[in-house]
Scaffold this active site. Structure first.
Site, mmCIF file in Angstrom:
data_model
loop_
_atom_site.group_PDB
_atom_site.id
_atom_site.type_symbol
_atom_site.label_atom_id
_atom_site.label_comp_id
_atom_site.label_asym_id
_atom_site.label_seq_id
_atom_site.Cartn_x
_atom_site.Cartn_y
_atom_site.Cartn_z
ATOM 1 C CG HIS A 194 52.422 20.839 91.747
ATOM 2 N ND1 HIS A 194 51.485 20.918 90.725
ATOM 3 C CD2 HIS A 194 51.757 21.214 92.872
ATOM 4 C CE1 HIS A 194 50.324 21.309 91.222
ATOM 5 N NE2 HIS A 194 50.460 21.492 92.528
ATOM 6 C CG ASP B 238 48.281 21.429 86.088
ATOM 7 O OD1 ASP B 238 49.323 21.950 86.531
ATOM 8 O OD2 ASP B 238 47.787 21.718 84.982
#
Length: 446
Positions: free
Chosen positions: A419, A423
């Site tokens: 992450h 995204d």
């Protein structure tokens, strides 16, 4: 007679210490020059250490699972003729050169993975004050045979002696080795003993479930070798990388019909197509639009390396643990070539013959448990990569279509992303692109 001292060899690549996986010869055993004394593991490979001379082993410095520094005193032998040290004087021993074993096993390592904390320090031992434990290797037991009394387990705290292969068979069969009589030296449990126990022919051991006694035994299993490496890597990966997991279901009814048709019409020399080659082809196509997924992240330098070629890691379960052989340049393979290479690589990994270069260099990893794939998994990223895709099992499910429920072949994709780099929206679009390709398999060839 004189003494000969062996030190832990320098394997290169900046390795400061190695882990002893198992002894191939025990104290009191005679070895010849080039006989394998033991197997050690570094961060990258499993290596055999041979004896540089003929002699009888009189002392061993550590036990399986211990870490020992390069250059440390390791093994002492009694040899005919001239030795290389005298008890009480500084040694002049030279370490034997290491030979790469043909059964090298390696696990895909993160670039920044640290060695496990609290590494056990090498224990100082001497032949006079050390009680030697019997190694795990099945061919090294020298003590006189012992038998356990009929109808009772081994005394509390006494662990059964067995090779790793026998222990694995027993675990898979749900058998506690503490209740299996060993016919080998020092009560070693052999494959034949296990076979006899399974057939119910072992008269000296009674199952607790048959006797109605509660089982209060606790077996200690030392975490060593590849399993310890995997544990360290998984812990490091989960601590450093914030995982984002996304699951999507796919209708693979059309794909299954195509796969079945191709398998019926294939040549004899062609392998049977599984779902994996189709999945790899879909991933290759999807990566053209989402190159950020085919990458590695160096979080020390804060640099993302995006790869042009698609090097797919195939997570493969072996008897020793999980390894990741690599299908290189998957973008150049058709379905049959991918299937052939997957078969070759997975076979080499399970057989322990995969080369180090075949077990490193992946840019994105796929994990599949085949028919045992479950409904959802949460795959752990193969650091320093930024994405991993998990294939779950195909099953018939009722799907609402044209005003009614119809049976469909459905499969879930469970994917995890770094992450810090990927995204959620990008990850979703990437998986939706793969879904679109697999649900309309003709588009895989357009």
């Amino acid at each position: 007679m004189s003494n000969y001292l062996i030190e832990v060899p320098d394997i290169g690549e900046g390795i400061a210490e190695v882990e002893l996986v198992e002894w191939s010869a025990s104290v009191g055993q005679k070895v010849e020059e080039d006989d394998v004394i033991c197997v050690v593991m570094t961060d990258k490979a499993t290596v055999e250490i041979p004896s540089p001379v003929d002699g009888e082993i009189t002392w061993q410095a550590c036990e399986p699972g211990d870490m020992i520094a390069v250059g440390a005193e390791f093994v002492k032998l009694q040899v005919e003729g001239e030795g290389n040290y005298v008890e009480g004087q500084a040694s002049v021993a030279k370490a034997p050169e290491l030979q790469d074993t043909s059964t090298t096993t390696s696990v895909a390592l993160p670039q920044q993975a640290e060695k496990p904390d609290d590494v056990k320090k090498q224990r100082e031992k001497t032949p006079s004050d050390t009680e030697y434990k019997t190694p795990l290797a099945s061919n090294v037991f020298q003590a006189a045979p012992t038998r356990h009394s009929s109808g009772a387990p081994r005394p509390e705290g006494e662990k059964p002696l067995a090779s790793p292969a026998v222990r694995r068979r027993a675990m898979e069969a749900g058998i506690k080795l503490n209740y299996v009589a060993g016919s080998g030296p020092a009560g070693l449990v052999t494959h034949e003993d296990l076979d006899a126990y399974i057939r119910g022919e072992s008269s000296s051991v009674v199952s607790q479930s048959q006797s109605g006694l509660a089982d209060h035994s606790i077996e200690e299993v030392k975490v060593i070798g590849l399993r310890r490496k995997i544990a360290a890597i998984m812990q490091d990966t989960m601590q450093r990388i914030p995982h984002f997991t996304y699951v999507e279901e796919i209708d693979v009814s059309e794909l299954e019909r195509l796969r079945s048709k191709l398998n019926k019409e294939k040549d004899e020399e062609q392998p049977k197509l599984t779902m994996l080659p189709f999945f790899i082809k879909a991933v290759v196509i999807a990566l053209r639009d989402f190159p950020e997924m085919n990458a590695k992240f160096d979080d020390n330098k804060n640099i993302v390396y995006r790869y042009g070629g698609v090097h797919v890691g195939i997570a493969t379960q072996t008897d020793s643990g999980l390894v990741v052989p690599v299908l290189r340049h998957a973008e150049t393979h058709d379905l049959w070539q991918s299937a052939n290479e997957i078969k070759r690589l997975s076979g080499a990994a399970r057989g322990g013959t995969a080369k180090p270069e075949e077990l490193s260099g992946s840019s994105i990893t796929i994990s599949s448990l085949g028919p045992l794939g479950g409904v959802v998994t949460t795959p752990v990223i193969n650091s320093p990569e930024v994405a991993i895709l998990g294939i779950n099992k195909v099953s018939k499910r009722p799907v609402w279509q044209d005003g009614g429920f119809v049976p469909k072949d459905m499969m879930n994709i469970s994917s995890s992303f770094d992450h810090r780099i990927i995204d959620g929206w990008e990850a979703t679009l990437f998986i939706q692109r793969i879904k679109s390709l697999l649900e309309s398999p003709a588009t895989l060839f357009m």
